[in-house]
Write an enzyme that holds these catalytic residues in place. Structure first.
Site, PDB file in Angstrom:
ATOM      1  N   SER A  62      65.512 -73.377 -53.000  1.00  0.00           N
ATOM      2  CA  SER A  62      66.381 -72.025 -52.234  1.00  0.00           C
ATOM      3  C   SER A  62      66.772 -71.319 -53.034  1.00  0.00           C
ATOM      4  CB  SER A  62      67.261 -72.950 -51.359  1.00  0.00           C
ATOM      5  OG  SER A  62      66.571 -73.331 -50.260  1.00  0.00           O
ATOM      6  N   LYS A  65      66.253 -67.452 -52.479  1.00  0.00           N
ATOM      7  CA  LYS A  65      66.915 -66.651 -51.598  1.00  0.00           C
ATOM      8  C   LYS A  65      67.713 -65.740 -52.440  1.00  0.00           C
ATOM      9  CE  LYS A  65      67.100 -70.009 -47.614  1.00  0.00           C
ATOM     10  NZ  LYS A  65      66.799 -71.355 -48.237  1.00  0.00           N
ATOM     11  N   SER A 122      72.409 -71.913 -46.436  1.00  0.00           N
ATOM     12  CA  SER A 122      70.980 -71.545 -47.014  1.00  0.00           C
ATOM     13  C   SER A 122      70.161 -71.884 -45.986  1.00  0.00           C
ATOM     14  CB  SER A 122      70.680 -72.754 -48.054  1.00  0.00           C
ATOM     15  OG  SER A 122      69.481 -72.325 -48.705  1.00  0.00           O
ATOM     16  N   LYS A 225      74.078 -70.017 -55.509  1.00  0.00           N
ATOM     17  CA  LYS A 225      73.084 -70.418 -54.663  1.00  0.00           C
ATOM     18  C   LYS A 225      72.642 -71.780 -55.219  1.00  0.00           C
ATOM     19  CE  LYS A 225      70.559 -70.082 -51.113  1.00  0.00           C
ATOM     20  NZ  LYS A 225      70.733 -71.719 -51.108  1.00  0.00           N
TER      21      LYS A 225
END
Length: 381
Positions: A62, A65, A122, A225
């Site tokens: 993720s 992202k 997320s 993140k």
């Protein structure tokens, strides 16, 4: 293409220092960071302070992202989207699975709430809603992501989806992630959400807890993140700022969620305990003589960098060494470099910045020379 959907990790669980990347390894043992790849970068200068397999392509999970959020931030800053605008969830967005906020087909949610969902929790479904709004389709959005990656210099990155699912050729590197994180942090709106520990959506019905535990437990954390899949392992791009020093750490392929947080803290602790931002002192130099120019002198300017990353010991000993400048021959262009100021530590140059001409001085032509001579004779009389 069939995707392997990874379950979200629970939230509770203009220069380079010669040996900066090796310093941490020397202090605590070579390859001491327990990760497949790792990097520590100073944000404002882009200086790499530690690197371990930083150019090895890995699955990003993720952390993908980060690039999508760059495009979202650009849309907000350009006025193409507003925080109050409502976007609609499609059947495709609802089908994502993995980390999600359980959007329903046709459900509308504000851009701000969707942004919270992506940055804090997320959420894959929220990310795809953005992708379809900005790129028309996820495929169109992914093409934009790849174009932006190349523009940032992320040469070893290729995205296949916008959420981070494991797919063939969906790869990036620790170094490229740091480049993307640096770009994302240049959009101030992001840290308004990446520093939130807990929030809610739908009037309190949907709780959000930041997947990045450092937001709560590490002083100065600004984001950024997490990511976890079977192929990627446990990953984290963590950012923090203390005083003038702003750091980006990246760990990829850790074995556990706990390990990624501990290794990130180790990198950040090393950065904050070892380095500072050194600000060069303002320098004024006398005008420089110009040979065969329409003017006999040109004023100089010394555009010092906003800051230079030095170890704390180096910063105590650093000084600016002024150049010995000789006359320059015309023509002289505005901004032309005529020398450099060196920042030295114990006689060794650790950084430098240019001395430039403040304005242009054309070369004196025969006609100009005659005119200047005539003017001088008149003045003598």
């Amino acid at each position: 293409m069939k995707r392997m959907i990874a379950a979200a990790l629970a939230a509770a669980c203009l220069f380079r220092l010669p040996c900066a990347a090796e310093t941490l390894a020397q202090e605590k043992g070579e390859h001491n960071i327990k990760a497949q790849a790792a990097l520590l970068m100073e944000e404002t200068t882009g200086e790499i302070l530690y690197a371990q397999n930083e150019n090895q392509p890995v699955a990003p999970a993720s952390i993908t992202k980060i690039m999508g959020l760059i495009l979202v931030a650009e849309q907000l800053e350009s006025g193409a989207m507003s925080l109050e605008e409502k976007l609609t969830c499609s059947e495709y967005a609802k089908s994502m699975g993995g980390s999600e906020i359980w959007l329903k087909v046709g459900e509308q949610m504000t851009v701000e709430d969707l942004l919270k969902a992506v940055v804090i929790a997320s959420a894959n479904d929220a990310m795809v809603v953005f992708a379809e709004k900005i790129g028309g389709t996820e495929e169109g959005f992914v093409e934009m992501m790849n174009q932006k990656a190349k523009a940032l210099g992320a040469e070893n990155t290729n995205f296949v989806n916008c959420v981070g699912f494991d797919e063939d050729n969906h790869k990036t590197t620790a170094y490229d992630i740091a480049l993307m994180a640096r770009e994302l942090l240049s959009h101030p709106i992001i840290t308004q959400y990446s520093t939130i520990w807990m929030d809610s959506l739908r009037g309190g019905e949907t709780q959000l807890v930041n997947t990045n535990r450092l937001v709560r437990f590490y002083d100065g954390t600004t984001g950024l993140k997490t990511g976890t899949t079977d192929a990627a392992g446990h990953c984290l791009c963590a950012t923090a700022k203390r005083g003038d020093l702003s750091l980006i750490s990246v760990v990829m392929g850790c074995k556990t969620g706990e390990e990624r947080f501990e290794e990130s803290k180790k990198l950040l602790d090393h950065g904050f305990s070892t380095y500072v931002i050194y600000q060069p002192q303002p320098v004024e130099l006398p005008p420089l003589s110009v040979e065969r120019g329409t003017q006999e002198q040109v004023a100089l300017r010394c555009p010092a960098p906003q800051g230079v990353v030095l170890t704390k010991e180096q910063a105590q000993l650093a000084q600016e060494l002024l150049p010995e400048l000789n006359a320059v021959a015309a023509p002289v262009e505005e901004g032309q470099t005529v020398g450099e100021i060196q920042i030295t530590v114990d006689g060794k140059t650790v950084a430098s910045y240019p001395v430039q001409a403040s304005f242009a001085v054309p070369r004196r032509t025969w006609g100009k020379s005659v005119g200047m001579l005539f003017s001088a004779l008149i003045c003598m009389n």
